[in-house]
Design a protein around this motif. Structure first.
Motif, PDB file in Angstrom:
ATOM      1  N   GLU A  52       0.832  -1.204   0.000  1.00 30.77           N
ATOM      2  CA  GLU A  52       0.000   0.000   0.000  1.00 30.77           C
ATOM      3  C   GLU A  52       0.867   1.253   0.000  1.00 30.77           C
ATOM      4  N   GLU A  53       1.906   1.233   0.819  1.00 31.98           N
ATOM      5  CA  GLU A  53       2.824   2.372   0.864  1.00 31.98           C
ATOM      6  C   GLU A  53       3.561   2.516  -0.469  1.00 31.98           C
ATOM      7  N   GLY A  54       3.941   1.379  -1.056  1.00 27.33           N
ATOM      8  CA  GLY A  54       4.634   1.405  -2.341  1.00 27.33           C
ATOM      9  C   GLY A  54       3.781   2.000  -3.445  1.00 27.33           C
ATOM     10  N   SER A  55       2.502   1.640  -3.478  1.00 30.91           N
ATOM     11  CA  SER A  55       1.595   2.197  -4.483  1.00 30.91           C
ATOM     12  C   SER A  55       1.466   3.707  -4.329  1.00 30.91           C
ATOM     13  N   GLU A  56       1.403   4.151  -3.086  1.00 30.49           N
ATOM     14  CA  GLU A  56       1.302   5.589  -2.817  1.00 30.49           C
ATOM     15  C   GLU A  56       2.557   6.318  -3.288  1.00 30.49           C
ATOM     16  N   LYS A  57       3.722   5.711  -3.046  1.00 25.27           N
ATOM     17  CA  LYS A  57       4.980   6.327  -3.477  1.00 25.27           C
ATOM     18  C   LYS A  57       5.069   6.418  -4.997  1.00 25.27           C
ATOM     19  N   ILE A  58       4.634   5.358  -5.666  1.00 23.87           N
ATOM     20  CA  ILE A  58       4.670   5.370  -7.132  1.00 23.87           C
ATOM     21  C   ILE A  58       3.810   6.506  -7.676  1.00 23.87           C
ATOM     22  N   LYS A 116       3.164   9.322  -6.203  1.00 20.41           N
ATOM     23  CA  LYS A 116       3.852  10.590  -5.946  1.00 20.41           C
ATOM     24  C   LYS A 116       5.018  10.791  -6.903  1.00 20.41           C
ATOM     25  N   TYR A 117       5.791   9.720  -7.132  1.00 22.82           N
ATOM     26  CA  TYR A 117       6.919   9.828  -8.056  1.00 22.82           C
ATOM     27  C   TYR A 117       6.440  10.174  -9.466  1.00 22.82           C
ATOM     28  N   LEU A 118       5.343   9.543  -9.883  1.00 21.14           N
ATOM     29  CA  LEU A 118       4.830   9.789 -11.226  1.00 21.14           C
ATOM     30  C   LEU A 118       4.293  11.212 -11.356  1.00 21.14           C
ATOM     31  N   ALA A 119       3.582  11.674 -10.333  1.00 17.70           N
ATOM     32  CA  ALA A 119       3.053  13.039 -10.362  1.00 17.70           C
ATOM     33  C   ALA A 119       4.194  14.057 -10.452  1.00 17.70           C
ATOM     34  N   ARG A 120       5.241  13.806  -9.694  1.00 22.21           N
ATOM     35  CA  ARG A 120       6.402  14.685  -9.737  1.00 22.21           C
ATOM     36  C   ARG A 120       7.058  14.637 -11.122  1.00 22.21           C
ATOM     37  N   TYR A 121       7.167  13.433 -11.670  1.00 22.66           N
ATOM     38  CA  TYR A 121       7.765  13.282 -12.998  1.00 22.66           C
ATOM     39  C   TYR A 121       6.995  14.090 -14.045  1.00 22.66           C
ATOM     40  N   GLU A 156      14.212  14.014 -13.987  1.00 23.35           N
ATOM     41  CA  GLU A 156      13.277  13.179 -14.759  1.00 23.35           C
ATOM     42  C   GLU A 156      13.766  11.749 -14.866  1.00 23.35           C
ATOM     43  N   MET A 157      15.016  11.596 -15.339  1.00 24.06           N
ATOM     44  CA  MET A 157      15.570  10.261 -15.535  1.00 24.06           C
ATOM     45  C   MET A 157      15.698   9.512 -14.213  1.00 24.06           C
ATOM     46  N   ALA A 158      16.088  10.228 -13.161  1.00 24.52           N
ATOM     47  CA  ALA A 158      16.232   9.603 -11.846  1.00 24.52           C
ATOM     48  C   ALA A 158      14.894   9.068 -11.335  1.00 24.52           C
ATOM     49  N   LEU A 159      13.828   9.823 -11.562  1.00 20.91           N
ATOM     50  CA  LEU A 159      12.494   9.383 -11.136  1.00 20.91           C
ATOM     51  C   LEU A 159      12.061   8.124 -11.886  1.00 20.91           C
ATOM     52  N   VAL A 160      12.311   8.084 -13.189  1.00 16.45           N
ATOM     53  CA  VAL A 160      11.945   6.904 -13.981  1.00 16.45           C
ATOM     54  C   VAL A 160      12.759   5.693 -13.536  1.00 16.45           C
ATOM     55  N   ASP A 161      14.057   5.886 -13.342  1.00 15.45           N
ATOM     56  CA  ASP A 161      14.911   4.775 -12.901  1.00 15.45           C
ATOM     57  C   ASP A 161      14.464   4.243 -11.544  1.00 15.45           C
ATOM     58  N   HIS A 162      14.060   5.158 -10.674  1.00 14.88           N
ATOM     59  CA  HIS A 162      13.621   4.745  -9.342  1.00 14.88           C
ATOM     60  C   HIS A 162      12.335   3.931  -9.429  1.00 14.88           C
ATOM     61  N   MET A 163      11.413   4.347 -10.271  1.00 12.07           N
ATOM     62  CA  MET A 163      10.166   3.591 -10.432  1.00 12.07           C
ATOM     63  C   MET A 163      10.433   2.219 -11.043  1.00 12.07           C
ATOM     64  N   SER A 195       2.591   0.181 -14.985  1.00  5.71           N
ATOM     65  CA  SER A 195       1.856   1.220 -15.713  1.00  5.71           C
ATOM     66  C   SER A 195       2.558   2.568 -15.622  1.00  5.71           C
ATOM     67  N   ALA A 196       3.097   2.873 -14.450  1.00  2.00           N
ATOM     68  CA  ALA A 196       3.781   4.160 -14.256  1.00  2.00           C
ATOM     69  C   ALA A 196       5.010   4.258 -15.156  1.00  2.00           C
ATOM     70  N   VAL A 197       5.765   3.180 -15.249  1.00  2.20           N
ATOM     71  CA  VAL A 197       6.955   3.174 -16.108  1.00  2.20           C
ATOM     72  C   VAL A 197       6.554   3.333 -17.570  1.00  2.20           C
ATOM     73  N   LYS A 198       5.499   2.612 -17.972  1.00  4.52           N
ATOM     74  CA  LYS A 198       5.020   2.714 -19.355  1.00  4.52           C
ATOM     75  C   LYS A 198       4.540   4.138 -19.651  1.00  4.52           C
ATOM     76  N   LEU A 199       3.811   4.718 -18.720  1.00  5.72           N
ATOM     77  CA  LEU A 199       3.304   6.079 -18.891  1.00  5.72           C
ATOM     78  C   LEU A 199       4.469   7.066 -19.042  1.00  5.72           C
ATOM     79  N   ALA A 200       5.467   6.925 -18.183  1.00  5.01           N
ATOM     80  CA  ALA A 200       6.615   7.835 -18.234  1.00  5.01           C
ATOM     81  C   ALA A 200       7.353   7.707 -19.559  1.00  5.01           C
ATOM     82  N   GLU A 201       7.513   6.483 -20.045  1.00  2.00           N
ATOM     83  CA  GLU A 201       8.190   6.270 -21.333  1.00  2.00           C
ATOM     84  C   GLU A 201       7.396   6.887 -22.480  1.00  2.00           C
TER      85      GLU A 201
END
Length: 402
Positions: A197-203, A205-210, A302-309, A354-360
């Motif tokens: 649950e915490e991981g989903s929330e972090k993803i 936030k990371y995606l919104a920031r990206y 940007e790249m750091a956020l994608v790599d982290h996800m 999905s977040a990684v695909k969206l970012a790409e």
């Protein structure tokens, strides 16, 4: 004598294989020279075994080869080589050094060591395997050679092999051990639910920031492209004036602006362009040193956020553990926890992919459309396909939501 002379000539000319042939042909008197030759030239070991026919001397060559392999840390190969010359003591030592507990205990059996000595060796191996992070293998040693069911089940719990721990506990019928497995499985399931649950929330936030960073970059790039002045006409006064107009921007935007501005300025001729390029280069070196970290406001964010996800994806080991835990929870009558665990685990994995695909996809677009680049939209679009793939092999169909 003739063979030994030819050997010396070939040795001096560094024709080592021919030197080997001649020294072997020279007879037993020169066998020590033969051994030294292959020791100094390990590539000759295999050929020497073809040339030497005496069984005793073959064993000596094999032992020397095993010693050479040991020195070069090829321990598994060394053990096999020692076995070929029936040097069981050295084979056991090589297996022990390579943490091959199966080889150690098999050779111990071949040596017909006393049962007490093998048991003591097994206890030592069990501790060594725990130390190097192999609790599952340590558990097998504990069961098979130490007859230590309690420690074995404890190790299986540490390895998160829940179904196997429950099976062995039930096989021995020890209620205390069965209870340990049940309590451990419930605690692990509850912990993973909170973790996912915490991981989903972090993803999220990371995606919104990206997306925010990406949008800001695109807007700034568009503003720079809309500049009325051409790059070639840009002079130092104009650069200074443009710089002042961006003084109120964030650290990220300012850094990005200067990065783009220096790119345009590099096309100009003269010393001013060289100075600008040099300054940009120094900033680039500083950025390179901190690459890999998510630094808010940096051009690499940007790249750091994608790599982290990407790094948050479920590993193959984590999926196997999940599958085992779900099975165990159902067996002990905790279907409600199992169902919730699968639901949040699925949501986490699906959101990460999905977040990684969206970012790409966003990288390839010149516009960040807030109605297109939405995580929930991507999750809904990818869910059906992904749930039927190997990525979600860990799931139980009975818990999959329609």
């Amino acid at each position: 004598m003739y063979g030994s002379n030819r050997y010396k000539i070939d040795l001096k000319l560094r024709r080592f294989e021919k030197a080997l042939q001649h020294i072997v042909a020279a007879g037993d008197t020169y066998f020590e020279d033969c051994i030294n030759l292959v020791k100094n030239n390990p590539q000759l070991f295999s050929r020497s075994l073809q040339l030497i026919t005496d069984p005793t001397k073959k064993k000596q060559v094999l032992e020397a080869w095993g010693d050479q392999l040991t020195d070069t840390k090829c321990l598994e190969d060394a053990a096999t080589t020692y076995l070929c010359c029936n040097n069981l003591e050295k084979a056991l030592k090589s297996y022990r050094s390579s943490n091959n507990w199966g080889g150690v205990l098999t050779v111990a059996g071949l040596m017909k060591l006393p049962k007490e000595e093998i048991t003591q060796m097994a206890y030592e191996l069990c501790e060594e395997l725990q130390t190097i992070g192999k609790p599952s293998e340590a558990a097998k040693v504990a069961f098979d050679y130490c007859n230590d069911v309690k420690n074995g089940i404890s190790l299986l719990i540490s390895a998160r092999e829940w179904e196997e721990a429950l099976r062995i506990g039930l096989m021995h019928g020890v209620e205390e051990l069965i209870s340990d497995v049940k309590v451990g499985a419930v605690e692990c399931g509850t912990g993973l639910i909170a973790e996912y649950e915490e991981g989903s929330e972090k993803i999220g936030k990371y995606l919104a920031r990206y997306l925010a960073v990406r949008q800001r970059r695109l807007l700034l790039a568009a503003k720079l492209r809309a500049d009325e002045r051409s790059i070639n006409d840009l002079d130092d006064d104009a650069v200074s004036e443009a710089s002042s107009s961006f003084s109120g921007m964030s650290a990220y935007t300012t850094g990005l602006y200067y990065e783009m501005l220096s790119f345009m300025t590099r096309s100009r001729k003269g010393s001013a362009a060289s100075m600008s390029s040099s300054a940009t280069s120094k900033r680039g070196i500083r950025r390179q040193k901190k690459k890999g970290k998510i630094r808010a406001g940096s051009p690499d964010e940007e790249m750091a956020l994608v790599d982290h996800m990407k790094g948050m994806s479920l590993t193959a080991g984590a999926k196997r553990e999940l599958k085992s835990l779900l099975g165990c929870l159902v067996m002990i009558g905790k279907e409600d926890i199992a169902q919730k665990l699968q639901r949040v685990g699925e949501s986490f994995q699906l959101s990460q992919i999905s977040a990684v695909k969206l970012a790409e996809d966003a990288v390839a677009s010149d516009v960040v459309d807030e109605h297109t680049f939405v995580l929930e939209v991507y999750m809904k679009k990818l869910r059906k396909e992904l749930l039927q793939s190997e990525e979600f092999f860990w799931q139980s169909k009975v818990f999959v939501a329609p």
